[in-house]
Design a protein around this motif. Structure first.
Motif, short mmCIF file in Angstrom:
data_model
loop_
_atom_site.label_atom_id
_atom_site.label_comp_id
_atom_site.label_asym_id
_atom_site.label_seq_id
_atom_site.Cartn_x
_atom_site.Cartn_y
_atom_site.Cartn_z
N ARG A 132 41.37 18.00 -7.14
CA ARG A 132 41.42 18.70 -8.43
C ARG A 132 40.04 19.25 -8.79
O ARG A 132 39.92 20.36 -9.33
CB ARG A 132 41.94 17.76 -9.51
CG ARG A 132 42.23 18.42 -10.83
CD ARG A 132 42.96 17.48 -11.77
NE ARG A 132 44.32 17.24 -11.35
CZ ARG A 132 45.36 17.95 -11.79
NH1 ARG A 132 45.17 18.93 -12.65
NH2 ARG A 132 46.57 17.67 -11.39
N TYR A 133 39.01 18.49 -8.49
CA TYR A 133 37.63 18.95 -8.73
C TYR A 133 37.35 20.22 -7.92
O TYR A 133 36.86 21.21 -8.45
CB TYR A 133 36.65 17.83 -8.37
CG TYR A 133 35.22 18.27 -8.21
CD1 TYR A 133 34.45 18.60 -9.32
CD2 TYR A 133 34.64 18.36 -6.95
CE1 TYR A 133 33.12 19.00 -9.18
CE2 TYR A 133 33.32 18.76 -6.80
CZ TYR A 133 32.57 19.09 -7.91
OH TYR A 133 31.27 19.50 -7.77
N MET A 134 37.68 20.19 -6.63
CA MET A 134 37.43 21.35 -5.78
C MET A 134 38.23 22.55 -6.25
O MET A 134 37.74 23.68 -6.26
CB MET A 134 37.76 21.04 -4.32
CG MET A 134 36.69 20.26 -3.60
SD MET A 134 35.02 20.96 -3.82
CE MET A 134 35.23 22.62 -3.22
N ASN A 135 39.47 22.32 -6.62
CA ASN A 135 40.30 23.41 -7.11
C ASN A 135 39.70 24.02 -8.37
O ASN A 135 39.66 25.24 -8.53
CB ASN A 135 41.72 22.92 -7.39
CG ASN A 135 42.68 24.06 -7.59
OD1 ASN A 135 43.08 24.70 -6.63
ND2 ASN A 135 43.01 24.34 -8.83
N SER A 136 39.19 23.16 -9.25
CA SER A 136 38.59 23.64 -10.49
C SER A 136 37.33 24.46 -10.22
O SER A 136 37.11 25.51 -10.83
CB SER A 136 38.25 22.46 -11.41
OG SER A 136 39.41 21.75 -11.73
N ARG A 191 26.95 26.41 -3.25
CA ARG A 191 25.96 25.53 -2.59
C ARG A 191 25.83 24.22 -3.34
O ARG A 191 25.76 23.14 -2.74
CB ARG A 191 24.61 26.24 -2.49
CG ARG A 191 24.49 27.17 -1.30
CD ARG A 191 23.05 27.63 -1.08
NE ARG A 191 22.63 28.61 -2.07
CZ ARG A 191 22.88 29.92 -2.00
NH1 ARG A 191 23.56 30.41 -0.99
NH2 ARG A 191 22.44 30.72 -2.94
N LEU A 192 25.81 24.30 -4.66
CA LEU A 192 25.73 23.09 -5.48
C LEU A 192 26.96 22.22 -5.27
O LEU A 192 26.85 20.99 -5.13
CB LEU A 192 25.59 23.48 -6.96
CG LEU A 192 25.45 22.34 -7.96
CD1 LEU A 192 24.17 21.56 -7.70
CD2 LEU A 192 25.45 22.90 -9.38
N ALA A 193 28.13 22.83 -5.22
CA ALA A 193 29.37 22.07 -4.99
C ALA A 193 29.34 21.40 -3.62
O ALA A 193 29.77 20.25 -3.48
CB ALA A 193 30.58 23.00 -5.10
N ALA A 194 28.82 22.09 -2.61
CA ALA A 194 28.73 21.51 -1.27
C ALA A 194 27.81 20.29 -1.27
O ALA A 194 28.12 19.25 -0.68
CB ALA A 194 28.22 22.55 -0.27
#
Length: 196
Positions: free
Chosen positions: A155-159, A182-185
């Motif tokens: 759900r976090y990645m989808n958001s 990049r921050l998400a990675a």
């Protein structure tokens, strides 16, 4: 032409109409005209317009995920594989912005049309399922486990992907969008530990 091939032509035609004219104008008549087929063929291939819209959602999602999955399966450490996978997804957004805009339009259309709410629910359930699959594959291939439940992480990645894509569709700020990815990675990599 076989029924399967007719279905594929109608799905492709529906995507073209939606990208060009928007979801609201993608009537069955507009779609069969785009596919250069008689109206009766539509009802032979699909039970309803909703069934066709669900196929469109599945195709758009699966096509954007296929490249990211392929890149993730390549060699390298977990951090670079996550970053490369998100970058591959992002290249798809920039290459086909109309298709991504159609995804949002389909969601809003379904939520506003009585009886179509389930289409939006299935759309996002499919997104979450795909994210969970990718995250599970990532953990297994890298010999790690996630420190956050997989359903929450999906759900976090989808958001994140939804938000950065929608924001980019509005402002076309590619540099800032890549910074967010990049921050998400980096954040994803920090949510791992060695598998027991």
């Amino acid at each position: 032409m076989a029924a399967k091939d007719r279905r594929e032509h109608l799905i492709a035609a529906a995507i073209r109409v939606m990208v060009r004219d928007g979801v609201a104008k993608a009537t069955t008549r507009a779609i069969v005209n785009e596919a250069d087929m008689p109206l009766g063929v539509f009802h032979y291939c699909f039970k309803s317009r909703e069934e066709l819209l669900q196929e469109v959602i599945t195709r758009l999602t699966d096509s954007s995920v296929a490249t990211a999955r392929q890149v993730f399966a390549s060699e390298g450490d977990l951090g670079s594989r996550i970053a490369n996978s998100l970058n591959a997804f992002w290249q798809g957004v920039e290459a086909s912005p109309g298709e991504h805009q159609v995804g949002y339009e389909l969601t809003h259309y379904a939520l506003r049309q009585a009886g179509f709410e389930e289409l939006a629910q299935r759309q996002y359930a499919h997104y979450l399922e795909v994210h969970q699959e990718l995250l599970a594959e990532a953990a297994e291939s890298a010999g790690i486990q996630w420190t956050v439940p997989l359903s929450v992480l999906a759900r976090y990645m989808n958001s994140v992907l939804d938000g950065v894509t929608l924001c980019w569709l509005v402002d076309r700020d590619s540099e800032s969008s890549r910074d967010v990815l990049r921050l998400a990675a980096q954040h994803l990599e920090a949510l791992t530990e060695k598998a027991e």
